[in-house]
Design an enzyme around this catalytic site. Sequence first.
Site, PDB file in Angstrom:
ATOM      1  CD  GLU A  17      -3.044   1.155   0.459  1.00 52.13           C
ATOM      2  OE1 GLU A  17      -3.574   2.237   0.138  1.00 52.13           O
ATOM      3  OE2 GLU A  17      -3.472   0.056   0.093  1.00 52.13           O
TER       4      GLU A  17
ATOM      5  CG  PHE B  79       0.275 -12.941   2.418  1.00 55.43           C
ATOM      6  CD1 PHE B  79       0.901 -11.714   2.529  1.00 55.43           C
ATOM      7  CD2 PHE B  79      -1.065 -13.027   2.744  1.00 55.43           C
ATOM      8  CE1 PHE B  79       0.213 -10.587   2.971  1.00 55.43           C
ATOM      9  CE2 PHE B  79      -1.764 -11.917   3.189  1.00 55.43           C
ATOM     10  CZ  PHE B  79      -1.118 -10.693   3.304  1.00 55.43           C
TER      11      PHE B  79
ATOM     12  NE  ARG C 275       9.492 -18.890  -1.438  1.00 57.61           N
ATOM     13  CZ  ARG C 275       9.292 -18.841  -2.762  1.00 57.61           C
ATOM     14  NH1 ARG C 275       9.199 -17.674  -3.368  1.00 57.61           N
ATOM     15  NH2 ARG C 275       9.207 -19.939  -3.470  1.00 57.61           N
TER      16      ARG C 275
END
Length: 136
Positions: free
Chosen positions: A58, A85, A87
């Site tokens: 962001e 996400f 890893r």
Amino acid sequence: MTQTPDLSLAAANAFLKGAGFETDVATGTEVTGHIDAGVDHHTPWGVVHGGVHATAVESACSIGASAAVLDQGMYAVGLSNHTDFVRAHTEGRLDVRAWPIHQGRTGQLWQCDLTREDGKLVAQGRVRLQNVPFER
């Protein structure tokens, strides 16, 4: 007339400082930076919290999008943030790089990758932003 804001994170609030995102380059076509991740960023399970990744996405996208329209008397605000996400990461440097996918008159779409030192992708996000004029 409202004063033009500082787009750097030098004057960041405690939330952003806690995330640890530091910018290296900030233009209207690319933002790069990094996070030196460690235990202060962990979940109770010992991995970097996804909120840290989403905050970096962001922040980088908003900085770049705002830099792109600053000369037009505008800044950009996020409308949506989708962060994946890829890893888990426990500690060490995360490189952050954001770039525009689309830059229009009223809106922008930016993408951001977070990679670890070996170049493997840790998280990736896209932020849709609206260009907003400064209040006068």
